[in-house]
Design a protein around this motif. Structure first.
Motif, short mmCIF file in Angstrom:
data_model
loop_
_atom_site.label_atom_id
_atom_site.label_comp_id
_atom_site.label_asym_id
_atom_site.label_seq_id
_atom_site.Cartn_x
_atom_site.Cartn_y
_atom_site.Cartn_z
N ARG A 15 2.92 1.79 -3.51
CA ARG A 15 2.58 1.32 -2.17
C ARG A 15 1.06 1.22 -2.09
NH1 ARG A 15 7.32 2.80 1.93
NH2 ARG A 15 6.36 0.98 2.88
N LEU A 56 1.95 -2.18 1.70
CA LEU A 56 2.69 -3.03 0.78
C LEU A 56 3.45 -2.21 -0.25
CD1 LEU A 56 0.28 -5.99 -0.09
CD2 LEU A 56 2.46 -6.12 1.12
N HIS A 57 4.67 -2.64 -0.51
CA HIS A 57 5.52 -2.03 -1.53
C HIS A 57 5.64 -3.00 -2.69
CE1 HIS A 57 9.68 -1.96 -3.30
NE2 HIS A 57 9.30 -0.74 -3.59
N PRO A 110 6.25 -7.66 -5.51
CA PRO A 110 6.17 -6.99 -4.21
C PRO A 110 7.33 -7.34 -3.29
CG PRO A 110 4.78 -8.92 -4.22
CD PRO A 110 5.39 -8.83 -5.59
N PRO A 138 5.17 -9.09 2.55
CA PRO A 138 4.79 -8.44 3.81
C PRO A 138 5.80 -8.76 4.91
CG PRO A 138 2.86 -9.38 2.77
CD PRO A 138 4.05 -9.84 1.95
N SER A 195 7.95 -3.29 2.65
CA SER A 195 6.65 -3.71 3.17
C SER A 195 6.76 -3.97 4.67
CB SER A 195 6.16 -4.98 2.46
OG SER A 195 5.88 -4.73 1.11
#
Length: 383
Positions: free
Chosen positions: A73, A81-82, A135, A138, A143
């Motif tokens: 993260r 964010l992940h 990711p 977002p 996220s």
């Protein structure tokens, strides 16, 4: 900017129990007097899927598969964010950003990533490997936090460039489908100095207008298909793009409603010949849906549609992206513009290949084919 933090995902037992209780209380609508799937998700299919989800689906097994990949993260001012980040096994791995779309998630990439990061495991030359960053976009999956800002394509592109920089990847390849294709193309437009190459399995070309007076037969056929698709298959876009919060109440409260909304798209957009599981394993399908459920991110995942309908096209009209581009055209993709139209936006098309099978969810349906396309594109850039 903070440093990326290692992360492991664990859904509380109470949340899994709550999901099963809600599934047990599902109230289905009546079966309309028409052919299955004609008016949307089929009653029999959904009833069977929900029973499997409630009684047989093993979330912990899917969670364990996800946690088998290194996760991180990164706290930015408006989003935590992940991502998955897997180091390539090779002498000089190429940084690669993978971007999913809607209604997808990082679960799409679990079969694709090893083919890119560890080619020798699949009998391929280890001299070309990739360090992959995948990711949650977002506002999607992990996220997302309640009350956070909403993100359109433009904001997503900036945040993911920041993410890659936080890992020390100042220049990188980017690959995307669905919204991920828009985000990737926006990166190439707004940050061309950061993008080595752009690989897509959906073309983010404007969808208004029609063929020019001197259009080729291929262009005319494309616009004919596009008109049908816009008329028959985009109702979800108008709802998600105009009143997303209203829909979010139903999707956030009802796992059956969430599943019905998503499985219709997985069936319509995949190369499954009418049966989703021909293209997408049932456990992976439910892992993706459950990920939306447990994270509560379905409402914020609608926002790119709202931004799209209330802003200009995210890649400004008239733009010619100079970053080298590759495209894999899967035969069951929703919209398949010909190369002549794509060349108006992409000035340096290095690779354009038609795939023998597969649909919209390329990484999920055909990970081997997509991995091959990404590798061959990267090889072409190096030659």
């Amino acid at each position: 900017m903070t440093e990326p933090r290692p992360f492991t995902y664990h859904v509380p037992d109470v949340a899994i129990a709550d999901l099963r209780e809600r599934l047990a209380r599902t109230r289905l609508p009546d079966r309309p007097p028409c052919a299955a799937w004609e008016l949307g998700t089929d009653n029999d299919y959904l009833a069977d899927l929900l029973a499997y989800w409630r009684d047989q689906f093993d979330w912990r097994a899917q969670e364990s598969l996800l946690n088998g990949f290194p996760q991180f993260r990164l706290r930015l001012p408006d989003v935590d964010l992940h991502c998955l980040r897997v180091e390539g096994r090779g002498p000089d791995p190429v940084p690669l950003l993978l971007c999913h779309g809607w209604p997808g998630s990082v679960f799409e990439f679990l079969e694709l990533i090893p083919r890119l990061t560890d080619p020798e495991r699949f009998g391929l030359d280890p001299r070309l490997s990739f360090t992959v960053v995948a990711p949650s976009l977002p506002g999607y999956g992990l996220s997302f936090e309640p009350g956070q800002a909403r993100f359109g394509v433009e904001e997503m592109a900036h945040r993911l460039v920041d993410l890659m920089g936080a890992f020390g990847h100042e220049r990188f390849l980017v690959q995307g489908g669905d919204w991920g294709a828009f985000v990737a193309a926006r990166m190439a437009h707004a940050h061309p100095d950061r993008i080595v190459g752009l690989h897509l399995n959906l073309l983010p070309l404007p969808r208004d207008g029609g063929p020019s007076p001197d259009a080729s037969p291929e262009e005319i056929a494309h616009f004919d298909r596009l008109r049908v698709w816009l008329r028959e298959e985009t109702g979800y876009q108008w709802i998600q793009g105009t009143k997303p919060q209203t829909l979010a109440f139903a999707m956030t409260d009802s796992p059956a409603g969430l599943a019905a909304w998503q499985v219709e798209k997985f069936r319509s957009w995949s190369d499954c010949h009418g049966t989703i599981e021909n293209a997408i394993p049932r456990d992976r399908l439910l892992a993706n849906i459950a990920f939306y459920w447990f994270t509560g991110a379905i409402g914020s995942s609608f926002h790119p549609y709202y931004a799209r309908m209330h802003r200009d096209w995210p890649i400004p009209r008239g733009t010619r992206i100079a970053v080298p581009m590759g495209y894999a055209q899967f035969p069951h993709e929703m919209v398949r513009p010909p190369r002549t139209l794509a060349s108006a936006m992409f000035a340096d098309i290095r690779q354009w290949n038609s795939m023998p099978r597969g649909g919209h969810f390329a990484a999920l349906e055909q990970p081997e084919l997509l991995a091959h396309e990404i590798r061959s594109f990267a090889e072409a850039l190096q030659s």
